[in-house]
Design an enzyme around this catalytic site. Structure first.
Site, PDB file in Angstrom:
ATOM      1  N   TRP A 102      42.660  66.635  65.021  1.00  0.00           N
ATOM      2  CA  TRP A 102      41.364  66.216  65.576  1.00  0.00           C
ATOM      3  C   TRP A 102      40.288  67.229  65.252  1.00  0.00           C
ATOM      4  O   TRP A 102      39.150  66.875  64.939  1.00  0.00           O
ATOM      5  CB  TRP A 102      41.464  65.957  67.075  1.00  0.00           C
ATOM      6  CG  TRP A 102      42.212  64.690  67.358  1.00  0.00           C
ATOM      7  CD1 TRP A 102      43.425  64.581  67.982  1.00  0.00           C
ATOM      8  CD2 TRP A 102      41.831  63.352  66.999  1.00  0.00           C
ATOM      9  NE1 TRP A 102      43.816  63.261  68.028  1.00  0.00           N
ATOM     10  CE2 TRP A 102      42.861  62.490  67.442  1.00  0.00           C
ATOM     11  CE3 TRP A 102      40.733  62.802  66.346  1.00  0.00           C
ATOM     12  CZ2 TRP A 102      42.818  61.102  67.239  1.00  0.00           C
ATOM     13  CZ3 TRP A 102      40.684  61.424  66.149  1.00  0.00           C
ATOM     14  CH2 TRP A 102      41.719  60.590  66.601  1.00  0.00           C
ATOM     15  N   ASP A 186      36.219  69.659  72.359  1.00  0.00           N
ATOM     16  CA  ASP A 186      36.717  68.287  72.422  1.00  0.00           C
ATOM     17  C   ASP A 186      37.879  68.314  73.411  1.00  0.00           C
ATOM     18  O   ASP A 186      38.928  68.887  73.134  1.00  0.00           O
ATOM     19  CB  ASP A 186      37.181  67.844  71.029  1.00  0.00           C
ATOM     20  CG  ASP A 186      37.849  66.473  71.039  1.00  0.00           C
ATOM     21  OD1 ASP A 186      37.925  65.834  72.109  1.00  0.00           O
ATOM     22  OD2 ASP A 186      38.309  66.049  69.953  1.00  0.00           O
ATOM     23  N   LYS A 210      42.136  58.490  77.159  1.00  0.00           N
ATOM     24  CA  LYS A 210      43.343  59.277  77.372  1.00  0.00           C
ATOM     25  C   LYS A 210      43.594  59.446  78.874  1.00  0.00           C
ATOM     26  O   LYS A 210      44.640  59.139  79.367  1.00  0.00           O
ATOM     27  CB  LYS A 210      43.236  60.659  76.708  1.00  0.00           C
ATOM     28  CG  LYS A 210      42.787  60.623  75.242  1.00  0.00           C
ATOM     29  CD  LYS A 210      43.826  60.004  74.312  1.00  0.00           C
ATOM     30  CE  LYS A 210      43.263  59.500  72.990  1.00  0.00           C
ATOM     31  NZ  LYS A 210      42.564  60.474  72.180  1.00  0.00           N
TER      32      LYS A 210
END
Ligand SMILES: *Cc1c(COP(=O)(O)O)cnc(C)c1O
Length: 374
Positions: A102, A186, A210
């Protein structure tokens, strides 16, 4: 009705009470004769939900008034571009600390933006190897992080969802200390499962799917200082300022998504907030890693112990055939979402707030039995 034991990485399991509340309110929201998604986003019914979602983020995390809480769209991926668009300028540098896939994606977008603006990107990567063989197995100790005091910001991924490596808040693998350089994180798979000090960050952002709701909403906690510093020559829709000035109602927000975030966070508050859910989350992690550590000849975690993720536990079995059997037999026992990300293989157990200790205990028992008989 039989609901699965759902270990999906994202979109992930949602707390049943949050879904039941949505079912109850679906056709007639607050006695209004319509669902929440049929309301104007400028009306008092929706606005109440919107304000409550923002207030719950503030309350649960203890966000001070020097920060904005924004509810945006486009997922964490949109923020990969939006952050450098707001914060980079000619001759300036953004620093990226890469601990997984990511972070690499965020870096890719920052490079494109910096090329447009005549800015630079500096990279420190913990990846080992190249291309498809590249592996990420740890996060750095704070002392390993080389902060450039002139950088516009330093970007981290607090939990790498695919590799299962996570910064702990202030332990041996704590968040880097960046001094006057804004720390940007993040936190998509790491948001609101434990308390942390938001004032150490310039920006913390998280796609909702999530831990806090459905996909389509991204929560951005950003210091007012950075909002004000942001560029004014990019399209308005990308300026943090636009959304801060309009309480995230500049254009039509994803109203049903925000409503679900409200339901999830209100459930979370009812659980006793972040201190309480952290206890449960740590108990889940210690149960699962306990089985891995007690059966080292059968379950192998590639992740350095200090960097182990509490949210996403990744491990390998002795062969890919056994991994396929493990996934198939778990499915027969009502447990889904255990396949590792296609880029790394193996097994991944994602256990955000909505995954109960009982679920994890059931899986741990299944693993013990599997290791015994295979
Ligand atoms: C899932 C995830 C993303 C991507 O989120 P989108 O909502 O698909 O943009 C980004 N970062 C991390 C750490 C993630 O887990």
């Amino acid at each position: 009705m039989s609901r699965k034991i759902n270990f999906n990485a994202g979109p992930a399991a949602l707390p049943l009470p949050a879904l039941e509340r949505a079912r109850e309110e679906m056709l007639d929201f607050a006695g209004s004769g319509m669902s929440v998604m049929e309301h104007s986003h400028r009306g008092k019914e929706y606005e109440g939900v919107h304000d409550e979602a923002i207030a719950l983020v503030r309350e649960l995390l203890g966000v001070p008034s020097s920060y904005e809480v924004l509810l945006l769209q486009g997922g964490a991926t949109a923020l990969f571009a939006q952050i450098p668009m707001n914060l980079l300028d000619k001759g300036k540098t953004a620093q990226y600390l890469i601990t997984g896939a990511w972070g690499e994606k965020a870096l890719g977008e920052a490079k494109l933006v910096s090329a447009l603006f005549g800015a630079n990107v500096a990279v420190q990567s913990l990846g080992v190897g190249e291309g498809k063989e590249k592996k990420y197995t740890r996060v750095p100790a704070p002392s390993e992080v080389k902060v450039d005091p002139g950088a516009s910001y330093l970007h981290i991924t607090s939990n790498e969802t695919i590799h299962g490596v996570e910064f702990n808040v202030d332990g041996s693998r704590g968040f880097p200390a960046t001094g006057a350089v804004p720390l940007v994180a993040d936190m998509s798979s790491d948001f609101l499962w434990r308390p942390f000090d938001i004032t150490k960050f310039g920006i913390a952002y998280a796609g909702a799917q999530k831990n806090i709701g459905p996909s389509g909403v991204v929560v951005v906690v950003v210091s007012k200082e950075l909002v004000e510093k942001g560029r004014k020559d990019i399209p308005k829709i990308w300026q943090f300022r636009t959304h801060a000035e309009n309480k995230s109602l500049y254009n039509t927000p994803p109203t049903f998504g925000v409503y679900m975030v409200r339901n999830v966070l209100s459930w979370l508050k009812g659980q006793g907030g972040l201190v309480k859910v952290e206890e449960v989350n740590r108990k889940k992690a210690s149960r699962l890693y306990g089985v891995i550590d007690k059966n080292p000849q059968f379950f192998r975690s590639p992740v350095e112990k200090e960097s182990r993720s509490v949210m996403n536990v990744v491990f390998r079995l002795p062969s890919e055939e056994l991994e396929a059997t493990f996934i198939a037999e778990a499915k027969k026992a009502g447990m889904v979402g255990l396949k590792g990300h296609r880029s790394v293989g193996g097994i991944r157990v994602s256990m955000y707030n909505a995954a109960s200790y009982e679920w994890v205990d059931t899986l741990a028992g299944f693993m013990e039995e599997f290791a015994r008989v295979k």
